[in-house]
Design a protein around this motif. Structure first.
Motif, PDB file in Angstrom:
ATOM      1  N   GLY A  13       9.371  12.933  -1.820  1.00 46.03           N
ATOM      2  CA  GLY A  13       8.632  11.833  -2.428  1.00 46.03           C
ATOM      3  C   GLY A  13       8.085  10.872  -1.396  1.00 46.03           C
ATOM      4  O   GLY A  13       6.969  10.351  -1.539  1.00 46.03           O
ATOM      5  N   SER A  14       8.845  10.643  -0.332  1.00 48.80           N
ATOM      6  CA  SER A  14       8.379   9.751   0.734  1.00 48.80           C
ATOM      7  C   SER A  14       7.149  10.313   1.434  1.00 48.80           C
ATOM      8  O   SER A  14       6.225   9.574   1.794  1.00 48.80           O
ATOM      9  CB  SER A  14       9.500   9.520   1.760  1.00 48.80           C
ATOM     10  OG  SER A  14      10.583   8.832   1.182  1.00 48.80           O
ATOM     11  N   VAL A  15       7.130  11.641   1.646  1.00 47.29           N
ATOM     12  CA  VAL A  15       5.981  12.263   2.309  1.00 47.29           C
ATOM     13  C   VAL A  15       4.750  12.224   1.400  1.00 47.29           C
ATOM     14  O   VAL A  15       3.629  11.970   1.856  1.00 47.29           O
ATOM     15  CB  VAL A  15       6.310  13.706   2.740  1.00 47.29           C
ATOM     16  CG1 VAL A  15       5.138  14.321   3.486  1.00 47.29           C
ATOM     17  CG2 VAL A  15       7.554  13.733   3.617  1.00 47.29           C
ATOM     18  N   VAL A  16       4.953  12.467   0.111  1.00 48.08           N
ATOM     19  CA  VAL A  16       3.845  12.365  -0.841  1.00 48.08           C
ATOM     20  C   VAL A  16       3.318  10.929  -0.884  1.00 48.08           C
ATOM     21  O   VAL A  16       2.109  10.692  -0.907  1.00 48.08           O
ATOM     22  CB  VAL A  16       4.285  12.834  -2.239  1.00 48.08           C
ATOM     23  CG1 VAL A  16       3.208  12.533  -3.286  1.00 48.08           C
ATOM     24  CG2 VAL A  16       4.595  14.331  -2.222  1.00 48.08           C
ATOM     25  N   LEU A  17       4.231   9.968  -0.867  1.00 48.05           N
ATOM     26  CA  LEU A  17       3.836   8.558  -0.802  1.00 48.05           C
ATOM     27  C   LEU A  17       2.965   8.291   0.417  1.00 48.05           C
ATOM     28  O   LEU A  17       1.933   7.610   0.328  1.00 48.05           O
ATOM     29  CB  LEU A  17       5.080   7.682  -0.769  1.00 48.05           C
ATOM     30  CG  LEU A  17       4.875   6.205  -0.441  1.00 48.05           C
ATOM     31  CD1 LEU A  17       4.069   5.518  -1.541  1.00 48.05           C
ATOM     32  CD2 LEU A  17       6.223   5.503  -0.253  1.00 48.05           C
ATOM     33  N   ASP A  18       3.366   8.829   1.557  1.00 53.46           N
ATOM     34  CA  ASP A  18       2.595   8.641   2.787  1.00 53.46           C
ATOM     35  C   ASP A  18       1.181   9.209   2.641  1.00 53.46           C
ATOM     36  O   ASP A  18       0.200   8.582   3.070  1.00 53.46           O
ATOM     37  CB  ASP A  18       3.323   9.307   3.952  1.00 53.46           C
ATOM     38  CG  ASP A  18       2.625   9.089   5.279  1.00 53.46           C
ATOM     39  OD1 ASP A  18       2.423   7.926   5.662  1.00 53.46           O
ATOM     40  OD2 ASP A  18       2.280  10.088   5.942  1.00 53.46           O
ATOM     41  N   TYR A  26      -5.641   5.179  -4.601  1.00 48.96           N
ATOM     42  CA  TYR A  26      -4.920   4.711  -5.772  1.00 48.96           C
ATOM     43  C   TYR A  26      -3.994   3.553  -5.410  1.00 48.96           C
ATOM     44  O   TYR A  26      -3.589   3.391  -4.261  1.00 48.96           O
ATOM     45  CB  TYR A  26      -4.068   5.844  -6.365  1.00 48.96           C
ATOM     46  CG  TYR A  26      -4.857   7.062  -6.778  1.00 48.96           C
ATOM     47  CD1 TYR A  26      -5.530   7.098  -7.997  1.00 48.96           C
ATOM     48  CD2 TYR A  26      -4.922   8.191  -5.953  1.00 48.96           C
ATOM     49  CE1 TYR A  26      -6.254   8.222  -8.387  1.00 48.96           C
ATOM     50  CE2 TYR A  26      -5.642   9.315  -6.333  1.00 48.96           C
ATOM     51  CZ  TYR A  26      -6.303   9.331  -7.553  1.00 48.96           C
ATOM     52  OH  TYR A  26      -7.006  10.424  -7.936  1.00 48.96           O
ATOM     53  N   ASN A  27      -3.647   2.783  -6.445  1.00 50.03           N
ATOM     54  CA  ASN A  27      -2.637   1.744  -6.319  1.00 50.03           C
ATOM     55  C   ASN A  27      -1.308   2.304  -6.818  1.00 50.03           C
ATOM     56  O   ASN A  27      -1.173   2.628  -8.002  1.00 50.03           O
ATOM     57  CB  ASN A  27      -3.040   0.516  -7.133  1.00 50.03           C
ATOM     58  CG  ASN A  27      -2.018  -0.600  -7.014  1.00 50.03           C
ATOM     59  OD1 ASN A  27      -1.491  -0.852  -5.923  1.00 50.03           O
ATOM     60  ND2 ASN A  27      -1.726  -1.256  -8.121  1.00 50.03           N
ATOM     61  N   ILE A  28      -0.335   2.451  -5.933  1.00 48.35           N
ATOM     62  CA  ILE A  28       0.945   3.080  -6.277  1.00 48.35           C
ATOM     63  C   ILE A  28       1.878   2.018  -6.858  1.00 48.35           C
ATOM     64  O   ILE A  28       2.236   1.046  -6.192  1.00 48.35           O
ATOM     65  CB  ILE A  28       1.581   3.726  -5.036  1.00 48.35           C
ATOM     66  CG1 ILE A  28       0.612   4.726  -4.400  1.00 48.35           C
ATOM     67  CG2 ILE A  28       2.893   4.407  -5.403  1.00 48.35           C
ATOM     68  CD1 ILE A  28       0.884   5.012  -2.952  1.00 48.35           C
ATOM     69  N   ILE A  29       2.291   2.213  -8.112  1.00 50.78           N
ATOM     70  CA  ILE A  29       3.136   1.241  -8.794  1.00 50.78           C
ATOM     71  C   ILE A  29       4.597   1.399  -8.392  1.00 50.78           C
ATOM     72  O   ILE A  29       5.334   0.425  -8.262  1.00 50.78           O
ATOM     73  CB  ILE A  29       2.975   1.374 -10.320  1.00 50.78           C
ATOM     74  CG1 ILE A  29       1.522   1.108 -10.721  1.00 50.78           C
ATOM     75  CG2 ILE A  29       3.909   0.433 -11.064  1.00 50.78           C
ATOM     76  CD1 ILE A  29       1.020  -0.259 -10.330  1.00 50.78           C
ATOM     77  N   GLY A  30       5.054   2.639  -8.197  1.00 51.56           N
ATOM     78  CA  GLY A  30       6.444   2.889  -7.843  1.00 51.56           C
ATOM     79  C   GLY A  30       6.833   4.317  -8.175  1.00 51.56           C
ATOM     80  O   GLY A  30       5.978   5.182  -8.365  1.00 51.56           O
ATOM     81  N   PHE A  31       8.143   4.525  -8.246  1.00 55.46           N
ATOM     82  CA  PHE A  31       8.698   5.861  -8.480  1.00 55.46           C
ATOM     83  C   PHE A  31       9.352   5.936  -9.855  1.00 55.46           C
ATOM     84  O   PHE A  31       9.885   4.951 -10.375  1.00 55.46           O
ATOM     85  CB  PHE A  31       9.774   6.185  -7.441  1.00 55.46           C
ATOM     86  CG  PHE A  31       9.259   6.417  -6.050  1.00 55.46           C
ATOM     87  CD1 PHE A  31       8.855   7.674  -5.631  1.00 55.46           C
ATOM     88  CD2 PHE A  31       9.185   5.363  -5.144  1.00 55.46           C
ATOM     89  CE1 PHE A  31       8.387   7.891  -4.352  1.00 55.46           C
ATOM     90  CE2 PHE A  31       8.724   5.569  -3.856  1.00 55.46           C
ATOM     91  CZ  PHE A  31       8.320   6.836  -3.459  1.00 55.46           C
ATOM     92  N   ARG A  41      15.180   0.926  -4.005  1.00 56.81           N
ATOM     93  CA  ARG A  41      13.932   0.847  -3.247  1.00 56.81           C
ATOM     94  C   ARG A  41      13.860   1.971  -2.219  1.00 56.81           C
ATOM     95  O   ARG A  41      14.847   2.296  -1.562  1.00 56.81           O
ATOM     96  CB  ARG A  41      13.801  -0.508  -2.555  1.00 56.81           C
ATOM     97  CG  ARG A  41      13.740  -1.686  -3.514  1.00 56.81           C
ATOM     98  CD  ARG A  41      13.355  -2.967  -2.812  1.00 56.81           C
ATOM     99  NE  ARG A  41      11.956  -2.987  -2.444  1.00 56.81           N
ATOM    100  CZ  ARG A  41      10.972  -3.389  -3.242  1.00 56.81           C
ATOM    101  NH1 ARG A  41      11.230  -3.789  -4.471  1.00 56.81           N
ATOM    102  NH2 ARG A  41       9.715  -3.379  -2.824  1.00 56.81           N
ATOM    103  N   ILE A  42      12.667   2.553  -2.108  1.00 58.02           N
ATOM    104  CA  ILE A  42      12.422   3.583  -1.110  1.00 58.02           C
ATOM    105  C   ILE A  42      11.054   3.319  -0.497  1.00 58.02           C
ATOM    106  O   ILE A  42      10.056   3.197  -1.216  1.00 58.02           O
ATOM    107  CB  ILE A  42      12.523   5.007  -1.714  1.00 58.02           C
ATOM    108  CG1 ILE A  42      12.190   6.069  -0.660  1.00 58.02           C
ATOM    109  CG2 ILE A  42      11.631   5.162  -2.929  1.00 58.02           C
ATOM    110  CD1 ILE A  42      12.521   7.482  -1.112  1.00 58.02           C
ATOM    111  N   ASN A  43      11.039   3.151   0.809  1.00 54.40           N
ATOM    112  CA  ASN A  43       9.788   2.891   1.535  1.00 54.40           C
ATOM    113  C   ASN A  43       8.992   1.723   0.949  1.00 54.40           C
ATOM    114  O   ASN A  43       7.759   1.739   0.908  1.00 54.40           O
ATOM    115  CB  ASN A  43       8.910   4.142   1.573  1.00 54.40           C
ATOM    116  CG  ASN A  43       9.599   5.305   2.250  1.00 54.40           C
ATOM    117  OD1 ASN A  43       9.881   6.310   1.605  1.00 54.40           O
ATOM    118  ND2 ASN A  43       9.902   5.196   3.530  1.00 54.40           N
ATOM    119  N   GLY A  44       9.725   0.726   0.474  1.00 48.41           N
ATOM    120  CA  GLY A  44       9.078  -0.481  -0.030  1.00 48.41           C
ATOM    121  C   GLY A  44       8.690  -0.455  -1.491  1.00 48.41           C
ATOM    122  O   GLY A  44       8.135  -1.438  -2.000  1.00 48.41           O
TER     123      GLY A  44
END
Length: 234
Positions: A13-18, A26-31, A41-44
């Motif tokens: 998930g962190s790599v996909v976030l990156d 896109y505006n990423i709201i969260g997980f 919290r993960i990567n902010g």
């Protein structure tokens, strides 16, 4: 920018976030994650709840879609099915890292992830919910069926046909014109020079079938740590 959400707050998930952050589309709201507590919290970014909270989150944050960041092919399918049962019209996006290269006349489905250094050559077809991982390459006229994956540093020749749910592991090399069936796994570091059918595990150089494989059988695992003896007690 449109609001989206990521399903799966693991390392993948962190790599996909990156990838999503560097695309800046896109505006990423969260997980969303069923195994981590709400507020983790993960990567902010926060875990906002589980899949059951999806209708509420869609309305609250005006979410237009998202992506499933689950590395295991079969588990990714189960999560997609669960999402569509809860929200039948949910839209799944693709993410392409800016350092990935997508060739001419590529046809893409939805929910796919293209990691940094991934290369997809001309006239290839990638169906839905596939992973083309870091520094992996799909040769020209290749076809990846839905929920299939190439692990980091895979190199495939032209006209590969990779079946639904099948996984090609780390550092595999595949010569031109190979067909691999459904639910099969090619072990890390292998050289594939022959066709393989459904529901098998193949490994080696050249790769050979080592056993049959059950549908949904896990293939992503972390090696157990070697026990270091306490010499002071000997």
């Amino acid at each position: 920018m449109q609001n989206i959400i990521i399903f799966g707050a693991s390392g993948h998930g962190s790599v996909v976030l990156d990838c999503l952050e560097k695309e800046a589309k896109y505006n990423i709201i969260g997980f969303i994650d069923s195994f981590k507590p709400k507020g983790f919290r993960i990567n902010g970014y926060q875990v906002l709840g589980s899949e059951s909270n999806l209708p509420f989150l869609i309305n609250r944050f005006n979410i237009v879609g998202g992506i499933v960041a689950i590395g295991d092919n079969w588990t990714r399918k189960l999560i997609v099915d669960k999402i569509l049962k809860i929200s039948p019209n949910f839209s799944f996006i693709n993410t392409v890292h800016p350092k990935a290269i997508i060739g001419k006349d590529i046809r893409l489905g939805c929910g796919n992830v293209f990691m940094p250094g991934a290369i997809v050559n001309a006239n290839s077809i990638i169906h839905d919910f596939c992973i083309i991982n870091t520094n992996s390459s799909l040769g020209h006229d290749g076809v990846m069926d839905s929920y299939s994956s190439l692990a980091p540093s895979v190199c495939t020749g032209g006209s590969l046909k990779l079946g639904r749910f099948s996984a090609v592991s780390l550092g595999v090399n595949i010569v031109n014109g190979i067909e691999i069936g459904q639910h099969s796994v090619i072990g890390a570091g292998s050289l594939v020079v022959d066709h393989f059918g459904d529901n098998i595990v193949a490994y080696g150089s050249p790769a050979r079938i080592v056993r049959e494989r059950a549908i949904g059988e896990a293939y992503l695992s972390t090696p157990k740590k070697q026990q270091i003896p306490n010499f002071a007690s000997l």
